[in-house]
Design a protein around this motif. Structure first.
Motif, PDB file in Angstrom:
ATOM      1  N   ALA A  56       0.819  -1.134  -0.303  1.00  0.00           N
ATOM      2  CA  ALA A  56      -0.078  -0.013  -0.005  1.00  0.00           C
ATOM      3  C   ALA A  56       0.715   1.222  -0.065  1.00  0.00           C
ATOM      4  CB  ALA A  56      -0.998  -0.051   1.095  1.00  0.00           C
ATOM      5  N   ALA A  57       1.947   1.302   0.475  1.00  0.00           N
ATOM      6  CA  ALA A  57       2.794   2.427   0.927  1.00  0.00           C
ATOM      7  C   ALA A  57       3.520   2.799  -0.558  1.00  0.00           C
ATOM      8  CB  ALA A  57       3.960   2.003   1.944  1.00  0.00           C
ATOM      9  N   ARG A  60       1.250   4.626  -2.936  1.00  0.00           N
ATOM     10  CA  ARG A  60       0.811   6.207  -2.281  1.00  0.00           C
ATOM     11  C   ARG A  60       1.450   7.070  -3.524  1.00  0.00           C
ATOM     12  NH1 ARG A  60      -0.877   9.379   2.137  1.00  0.00           N
ATOM     13  NH2 ARG A  60      -1.479   7.614   3.142  1.00  0.00           N
ATOM     14  N   ASP A 130       0.823   3.234   5.793  1.00  0.00           N
ATOM     15  CA  ASP A 130       0.389   2.487   4.751  1.00  0.00           C
ATOM     16  C   ASP A 130       0.834   1.067   5.074  1.00  0.00           C
ATOM     17  OD1 ASP A 130      -1.113   4.622   3.618  1.00  0.00           O
ATOM     18  OD2 ASP A 130       0.488   4.984   2.142  1.00  0.00           O
TER      19      ASP A 130
END
Lengths: 782, 155
Positions: A56-57, A60, A130
């Motif tokens: 998820a990070a 971003r 995240d």
């Protein structure tokens, strides 16, 4: 020999740049296209890492790269062992150094788990949220004694216990001394220390120039050359392809020595990998858990004394908290072990320590580097022995001081620099007398204290002695160049963190070359300017790098004289260097400016003579056989309010002998800063960990630093017993102020509370803790 | 961190017990609770937003498991919460005693390990915040209880 500049309180060359905000600090470095870094750090003191999900990070917007241990490959190896243990017989040492990003296990709160590189720090910090980390928390190792109990959780699973090291050093036969003693005093002492709390946190910026094939790293390190060498090795680059710049640094105090911190190796790695400049600046929260600290030792110590107060021997067995890893070897506990002997003639000594891994931030030297622990133990033992024998506490010290004819004095044990602990020179009793005179010990004890006590006031005096091993090797170097402008350039490899190197080194060189201090331009901490060196630590800058500057300046002076004698047609013996010129004694019109000579030394036509070098330039190195030993006495007056347990320091006197004083104003400054650190250690600063290994006071709201109102006016006096180990005669002073403060404070507070029967065997105190001790003493009496 | 105390509910023990097992009620009572759902037998998962003093409010994923249930007398809870600003782990014991028909005394003891930023920066306010949140939650539950007993259901 009279000195024109050495020993004078010359104003600092660097202050104009610092005070007008023009000095470069790492966070000032701005390069086009720069990326910013944030680290995901462990919240747990001890846990198994089951899964780290970075997906998820990575998605971003604004995030350029997210890396965990798995992404580092070979680069994720454990860092170097920075200081190998000294050659002491029977020594056990288990080196465990940290990896850049935690892989299977986290071992202290704040240990980095993942790195995010993004277009801004904001985005990078947001991306940390995240990341999901799946952990299996493990019981934490926090208490030193509990860490050694069989069945205790293990910080490092491959070791059979939490023992990081075990060292015994002996001098003479303590058991025999004990058998002959009139009295043996035994106590348990706790000495805890805190964060270095430099005003500037750590910062690293890096840029890879693909055309020049050069990596530039700006780093708040105290030791840029070892960092350069290490990074070159890690990346397979030539050492000349890596330039490490330690610009102005807002306080080092030890934790910024060549640590090869995870951030220090990961930021350059990211810059190389991404081909873009990258910067990370530590925030204060990170600093509390990710920058190395000093912490506690637990000493079981005893002193054997004769009836007239002579020390027959000392025995000390202690535990040392090394934190989760031990990259800095045994420097801190060996300093404690060696510094305990102090300025005293101690014929027999048994010292044994066990260094212990705990689930806390790594312990490495912080200003004093374990020396205060040793000073506290011996000074408190002497206080208790004096009381037992009915002797004045100053008198028991006086009777045991080493005498001038006992130097050089071999203590027969091994110091942190692997050399035998030999004191080079010293004259201790006059320093004690001077401190007593300044604080008026006799008058206070005879008149003032009884008068104030009769008025219901609780006033006390403390007087303690200490020595400090300083100025250790291996070496430093310097290059001195006279430019055609007549200005002189000095380049040396050490880093600077506010000590005044730009002035002290300039004074040494200006003295030799007969120029003004302002005409000497000093460059420190840039590996492109000077290739060789070690770093700024162990109170060694002025001693070792200063001596190298001196040697290089002397070599330039030889070149100057050689060239000038030809030019002026005068014998070398008739020449003198003054006012930036070489002149013939007694013939004021016959002179030539240094700049003019520099031009002649680098001709555009004609020939440089065979066997000579162009330019007025020389490089020289200096390496002492061993460290020089500084010493001093701290004396203070305190008043304690037994109801609130607040302590007010009324007067603070420091008599210090650091050999030849190069600049008394800067020595004063070093002492003032050191005493402030020491007062913080004595009464304010403590890193409080809970049983789970969580640091409970990781902000300046809760971690109390002494402020201007807590640090008294400090009265200093300098004594000069030159060191025979270097041409300048200097000894170090950077740590001196911080070393005996806890011992002096404890003695003074105990004296002030004599009618309450409080005995102080621990530092730091705090109003709370002192209040508890008062209550305990009260209970014991009733 | 230990949080313990007593609280007197203005209702019968069985109704108090029922409320304490009802996630829809608890989510409204717990300060900062954004979601609480049953994730299995005696197991709840949720999301809470909590701030402590200088640590600005952040989300925590919370898991609560109920154990050793003896309705309507007592149960224990295992609590595990984690977020970017820290974590809490630990257990709590809850006992209900019927003092009268419509008066129920609750005794609670929670022992929690707190870590991360909420521990390292929020430490000195942590105890008070925990006590305050507990008190607010119990007051809210008591109000809900009163409302139900008054026949109005949820207010």
């Amino acid at each position: 020999m009279t000195h024109r500049l050495i020993g004078k309180p010359i104003r600092r060359n660097e202050d104009a740049r610092l005070l007008t905000g023009r000095a470069l600090f790492v966070d000032d470095v701005q390069v086009e296209g720069m990326l910013h870094v944030a680290f995901l750090r462990s919240q747990h003191a001890h846990a198994r890492l089951k899964d780290v999900d970075l997906t998820a990070a990575r998605r971003r917007p604004g995030v350029v790269g997210v890396y965990g241990a798995a992404d580092l490959g070979d680069y994720g190896r454990p860092g170097p062992l920075l200081v190998p243990p000294p050659p002491i017989a029977g020594l056990v040492f288990n080196p465990c150094t940290q990896v850049p990003l935690a892989k299977d296990k986290v071992r202290h709160v704040g240990e980095p788990i993942a790195m995010v590189v993004a277009e801004s720090r904001y985005v990078a910090e947001d991306a940390l949220e995240d990341i999901t980390v799946d952990t299996e928390p493990l019981p934490a190792v926090v208490d030193l004694e509990a860490a050694l109990v069989s069945g205790a959780p293990l910080v490092h699973d491959h070791l059979p216990s939490n023992v990081a090291a075990h060292v015994v050093q002996r001098k003479g036969d303590y058991e025999r001394a004990r058998a002959q003693a009139h009295a043996v005093i035994t106590r348990r002492f706790r000495y805890d220390r805190g964060a270095s709390a430099a005003i500037e946190n750590r910062a690293v910026a890096a840029r890879w120039d693909s055309r020049a094939e050069e990596l530039t790293v700006w780093d708040t390190t105290q030791a840029p050359i070892p960092i350069r060498n290490g990074l070159a090795r890690l990346f397979g680059l030539l050492e000349t392809q890596v330039r490490v710049v330690a610009p102005f640094v807002g306080g080092g105090f030890g934790p910024k020595i060549m640590m090869f911190y995870p951030e220090e190796v990961l930021v350059p790695w990211a810059a190389l990998k991404l081909g873009r400049p990258v910067k990370w600046t530590e925030d204060r929260q990170e600093n509390f858990s990710a920058t190395t600290q000093e912490r506690g030792q637990l000493h079981d110590a005893e002193i054997a004394v004769s009836g007239d107060g002579r020390i027959l021997g000392v025995r000390d067995v202690f535990l040392h908290d090394t934190g989760a890893y031990d990259p800095y070897g045994l420097t801190v506990p060996i300093n404690s072990q060696c510094t305990l002997l102090g300025p005293y003639d101690i014929p027999s000594y048994y010292s044994e320590f066990t260094a212990i891994f705990t689930n806390k931030t790594i312990v490495t030297p912080v200003r004093g580097a374990g020396r205060q622990h040793g000073v506290f133990v011996i000074e408190r033992l002497l206080d208790f022995a004096a009381r037992e024998l009915g002797l004045d506490r100053v008198e028991i010290r006086r009777r045991n001081l080493l005498r001038p004819e006992q130097f050089p004095h071999n203590h027969e044990i091994i110091f942190q620099d692997s050399a035998p602990l030999v004191y080079d020179s010293g004259n201790y009793e006059p320093a004690l007398d001077e401190a007593l005179r300044i604080i008026d010990y006799k008058g206070f004890v005879r008149d003032e204290q009884p008068r104030l006590r009769a008025a219901g006031r609780h006033v006390g005096i403390g007087v303690v002695c200490y020595v400090e091993g300083t100025g250790i090797g291996p070496y430093e170097g310097a290059r001195v160049t006279v430019e055609p402008s007549g200005r002189v350039r000095v380049a040396t490899g050490v880093g600077t963190q506010g000590q005044g190197h730009f002035t002290v080194f300039a004074q040494i060189v200006a003295e030799v070359l007969g120029v003004d201090v302002e005409q000497v331009h000093v460059i420190t901490g840039d590996t492109r300017e000077f290739h060789w060196g070690t770093g700024t630590f162990a109170s060694r800058g002025a001693v070792v790098a200063g001596s190298a500057c001196h040697a290089a300046a002397l070599a330039v002076r030889e070149k100057v004289l050689e060239l000038a004698s030809r030019h002026l047609e005068a014998a070398r013996e008739d020449l003198e260097l003054a006012g930036g010129r070489v002149r013939v004694r007694g013939a004021p019109d016959s002179a030539i400016p240094l700049g003019e000579l520099a031009l002649q030394a680098n001709p555009l036509r004609g020939a440089v003579r065979p066997g000579t070098e162009p330019g007025l330039e020389a490089t020289a190195y200096f390496g002492p056989d061993r460290g020089s030993t500084a010493n001093g006495v701290h004396a203070l007056l305190v008043e304690v309010d037994p109801e609130t347990a607040l302590v007010e320091i009324k007067r603070y006197v420091v008599v210090h002998d650091c050999g030849r004083v190069i600049n008394p104003m800067l020595v004063d400054g070093q002492i003032h800063g050191g005493v402030a650190h020491g007062i913080g250690n004595a009464f304010y600063e403590q890193l409080v960990y809970d049983t789970g290994g969580q640091l409970l006071n990781a902000s300046f709201m809760d971690y109390l630093l002494p402020t201007a109102t807590d640090v008294p006016h400090i009265e200093t006096a300098h004594r000069e017993t030159p060191s025979p180990l270097n041409p300048v005669g200097a000894k170090g002073v950077g740590e001196a102020g911080a070393i005996p403060t806890g011992a002096a404070f404890a003695q003074a507070v105990e004296d002030a509370l004599a009618d309450h029967g409080v005995e102080i065997t621990e530092i730091p105190l705090s109003p709370n803790r002192l209040f508890e001790l008062l209550a305990q003493a009260e209970q014991a009496r009733t | 961190m230990i949080v313990q105390g007593t609280f007197t509910f203005a209702g019968p023990r069985a109704t108090v017990w029922e409320l304490l097992q009802n996630p829809d009620v608890l989510v409204k009572a717990l300060p900062g609770a954004k979601r609480l759902v049953r994730a299995g037998e005696d197991r709840y998962e949720g999301l809470m937003q909590v701030g402590v003093g200088p640590v600005t409010a952040a989300e925590f994923a919370v898991t609560v498991s109920l154990r050793d249930k003896v309705p309507p007398e007592r149960y224990t809870m295992e609590v595990d919460s984690k977020g970017t600003l820290g974590f809490t782990r630990g257990g709590a014991r809850v006992e209900l005693e019927a003092l009268a028909d419509a008066v129920t005394l609750m005794r609670y003891t929670a022992e929690l390990q707190v870590g991360g930023k909420i521990a390292s920066v929020g430490q000195r306010l942590l105890d008070q915040v925990a006590k305050l949140m507990t008190r607010q939650a119990l007051d809210a539950l008591n109000n809900e209880l009163r409302a139900r007993l008054a026949g109005g259901g949820s207010p």
